[in-house]
Design a protein around this motif. Structure first.
Motif, mmCIF file in Angstrom:
data_model
loop_
_atom_site.group_PDB
_atom_site.id
_atom_site.type_symbol
_atom_site.label_atom_id
_atom_site.label_comp_id
_atom_site.label_asym_id
_atom_site.label_seq_id
_atom_site.Cartn_x
_atom_site.Cartn_y
_atom_site.Cartn_z
ATOM 1 N N TRP A 88 -2.066 17.992 94.548
ATOM 2 C CA TRP A 88 -0.805 18.688 94.379
ATOM 3 C C TRP A 88 -1.099 20.030 94.154
ATOM 4 N N GLN A 89 -2.719 20.060 94.819
ATOM 5 C CA GLN A 89 -3.229 21.512 94.424
ATOM 6 C C GLN A 89 -2.396 22.730 95.689
ATOM 7 N N TYR A 90 -2.471 22.435 97.045
ATOM 8 C CA TYR A 90 -2.113 23.227 98.250
ATOM 9 C C TYR A 90 -0.356 23.108 98.065
ATOM 10 N N PRO A 91 0.776 22.960 97.382
ATOM 11 C CA PRO A 91 1.559 22.784 96.928
ATOM 12 C C PRO A 91 1.388 24.423 96.103
ATOM 13 N N LEU A 92 0.975 23.613 94.868
ATOM 14 C CA LEU A 92 0.658 24.548 93.556
ATOM 15 C C LEU A 92 0.115 25.922 94.136
ATOM 16 N N ALA A 128 -1.566 42.053 97.269
ATOM 17 C CA ALA A 128 -3.076 41.777 98.353
ATOM 18 C C ALA A 128 -4.366 40.796 96.643
ATOM 19 N N LEU A 129 -3.442 42.160 95.371
ATOM 20 C CA LEU A 129 -4.265 42.055 94.393
ATOM 21 C C LEU A 129 -4.579 39.975 94.042
ATOM 22 N N ALA A 130 -2.694 39.560 94.017
ATOM 23 C CA ALA A 130 -2.732 38.575 92.994
ATOM 24 C C ALA A 130 -3.496 37.779 94.260
ATOM 25 N N ALA A 131 -3.246 37.500 95.665
ATOM 26 C CA ALA A 131 -3.505 36.865 96.165
ATOM 27 C C ALA A 131 -5.547 36.554 96.131
ATOM 28 N N ALA A 132 -5.741 37.854 95.253
ATOM 29 C CA ALA A 132 -7.810 37.578 95.465
ATOM 30 C C ALA A 132 -7.109 36.927 94.264
ATOM 31 N N LEU A 133 -6.950 36.830 92.836
ATOM 32 C CA LEU A 133 -6.735 36.189 91.680
ATOM 33 C C LEU A 133 -6.260 35.046 91.937
ATOM 34 N N VAL A 134 -4.977 34.757 92.603
ATOM 35 C CA VAL A 134 -5.586 33.020 92.931
ATOM 36 C C VAL A 134 -6.419 32.034 93.492
ATOM 37 N N LEU A 135 -6.960 33.236 94.541
ATOM 38 C CA LEU A 135 -8.015 32.300 94.745
ATOM 39 C C LEU A 135 -8.989 32.469 93.888
ATOM 40 N N VAL A 136 -9.218 33.813 93.502
ATOM 41 C CA VAL A 136 -10.568 33.195 92.654
ATOM 42 C C VAL A 136 -10.505 32.500 91.282
ATOM 43 N N THR A 137 -8.827 32.070 90.757
ATOM 44 C CA THR A 137 -8.790 30.959 90.019
ATOM 45 C C THR A 137 -9.068 29.739 90.081
ATOM 46 N N PHE A 138 -8.647 29.243 91.727
ATOM 47 C CA PHE A 138 -8.763 27.908 91.834
ATOM 48 C C PHE A 138 -9.901 27.743 92.133
ATOM 49 N N VAL A 139 -10.965 28.714 92.925
ATOM 50 C CA VAL A 139 -12.103 28.175 93.620
ATOM 51 C C VAL A 139 -13.022 27.949 92.116
ATOM 52 N N LEU A 151 -11.819 27.333 89.221
ATOM 53 C CA LEU A 151 -11.016 25.725 88.851
ATOM 54 C C LEU A 151 -11.883 24.001 89.712
ATOM 55 N N THR A 152 -12.012 24.709 90.670
ATOM 56 C CA THR A 152 -12.692 23.305 91.655
ATOM 57 C C THR A 152 -13.859 24.040 91.257
ATOM 58 N N ASP A 153 -14.500 24.847 91.582
ATOM 59 C CA ASP A 153 -16.385 25.104 92.441
ATOM 60 C C ASP A 153 -16.948 25.411 91.291
ATOM 61 N N TRP A 154 -16.356 26.124 89.790
ATOM 62 C CA TRP A 154 -17.049 26.573 88.830
ATOM 63 C C TRP A 154 -17.735 28.029 89.339
ATOM 64 N N THR A 155 -17.119 28.791 90.556
ATOM 65 C CA THR A 155 -17.677 29.869 91.107
ATOM 66 C C THR A 155 -17.110 30.347 91.245
ATOM 67 N N ILE A 156 -16.993 31.952 91.326
ATOM 68 C CA ILE A 156 -16.053 33.148 91.642
ATOM 69 C C ILE A 156 -16.462 33.474 93.331
ATOM 70 N N PRO A 157 -15.972 33.662 93.916
ATOM 71 C CA PRO A 157 -16.463 34.176 95.660
ATOM 72 C C PRO A 157 -17.074 35.341 95.843
ATOM 73 N N ASP A 158 -18.166 36.047 95.486
ATOM 74 C CA ASP A 158 -18.249 37.786 96.109
ATOM 75 C C ASP A 158 -17.456 38.188 97.063
ATOM 76 N N GLU A 159 -17.081 37.418 98.029
ATOM 77 C CA GLU A 159 -16.830 37.780 98.762
ATOM 78 C C GLU A 159 -14.748 38.381 98.594
ATOM 79 N N VAL A 160 -14.323 38.222 96.837
ATOM 80 C CA VAL A 160 -13.166 38.492 97.050
ATOM 81 C C VAL A 160 -13.631 39.945 95.626
ATOM 82 N N LEU A 163 -14.866 24.937 80.341
ATOM 83 C CA LEU A 163 -14.195 26.442 80.241
ATOM 84 C C LEU A 163 -14.107 26.934 80.976
ATOM 85 N N PRO A 164 -14.055 27.330 82.480
ATOM 86 C CA PRO A 164 -14.173 28.042 83.206
ATOM 87 C C PRO A 164 -13.370 29.574 83.072
#
Length: 300
Positions: A81-85, A112-123, A125-134, A266-267
């Protein structure tokens, strides 16, 4: 004329959601591949169950997941369900940004910033890291946005702080926004003998401070703390209720009880990201309300 304008705005609103959902589809790739050090460009997406490449008609944001019944067309493996979410969340945020700002320079920047924040959130939640690439490129990008705000005040961008020069407020947002979380992490390590904030959270709030300035960075920490506290209380209460239902009393021997259950951690990145969205959409109004209403001198 008004009718034509309303029709154009409705069309652009639909386009914003569709564009956001398409970006969200790409973000799903990034959520999986970035923590693993894989390229986000190639190879093509494939089913992890049968290794078959995903056809374009099975990769339409949100729609394909519903049409396929959340299962791979080839092997029938369930699709998370993560994909459509992620796709729907990104689409909704793009729509909100367009609704809030309209056709101004701030709109594509905040999308663009909103997209970056979505990416940060799900990374997180799933990997417990925040990507430096963002976050690392995001800090200079936020400072560049403050320069645009200084040159084009009508851009719709907002860098909040005590100085007339937006760049100063942006730099203060980086230093104070990141510095507060860094101090909290070191304080927790010193007093509690365990890490508090991860350094990824420090860089994330530094990035948000670059975009929204000193007041924005502080407001984000306050909002994120409230949200995190509320969710944390719910998690603790749910854990106690589950323990009571299972008939397993909690051990009082915390020294030998072993590490806490994963649900007790909790991340913090998702809360910072959500607070960043709130400040993006309503930050100036909140700051104005605070300084001009709550702190206003009472009339005699």
């Amino acid at each position: 004329m008004d009718g034509n304008l309303q029709a154009l705005n409705a069309l652009l609103a639909v386009f914003s959601f569709v564009l956001g959902s398409m970006i969200g589809s790409f973000l799903n790739v990034c959520v999986y591949r970035l923590p693993r050090g894989l390229s986000v460009v190639k190879p093509r997406s494939k089913c992890p169950g049968c290794d078959n490449p995903i056809a374009w008609y099975d990769n339409i944001p949100i729609v394909s997941w519903l049409v396929l019944g959340a299962k791979c067309r080839q092997c029938g493996q369930p699709i998370s369900w993560q994909y459509p979410l992620v796709e729907a969340a990104t689409g909704a945020l793009f729509l909100l940004v367009f609704w809030r700002f309209g056709l101004v320079l701030a709109t594509p920047i905040y999308m663009a910033l909103a997209a970056a924040l979505v990416l940060v959130t799900f990374v997180d939640l799933t990997d417990w890291t925040i990507p430096d690439e963002v976050t690392l490129p995001g800090i200079p990008a936020g400072i560049a946005a403050s320069v645009l705000f200084m040159l084009y005040p009508e851009s719709g961008l907002s860098v909040m702080g005590p100085f007339e020069m937006p760049v100063f407020n942006s730099l203060l947002g980086v230093l104070v926004g990141g510095g507060i979380l860094y101090a909290l992490d070191k304080g927790a390590l010193l007093l509690l003998k365990k890490p508090g904030m991860g350094f990824g959270d420090v860089k994330l709030n530094a990035m948000l401070g670059a975009f929204f300035g000193l007041y924005g960075a502080i407001l984000i920490i306050i909002i994120a703390a409230f949200i995190g506290s509320f969710v944390g209380i719910l998690v603790v209460l749910a854990g106690k209720r589950k323990s009571a239902q299972d008939g397993q009393p909690q051990s009082a021997d915390t020294e030998n009880a072993g590490p806490p259950a994963p649900g007790h951690y909790l991340p913090f990145g998702p809360y910072l990201a959500l607070a960043g969205v709130v400040v993006m959409l309503a930050g100036p109004a909140i700051i104005h309300f605070y300084f001009n209403t709550l702190l206003a001198s009472p009339s005699l």
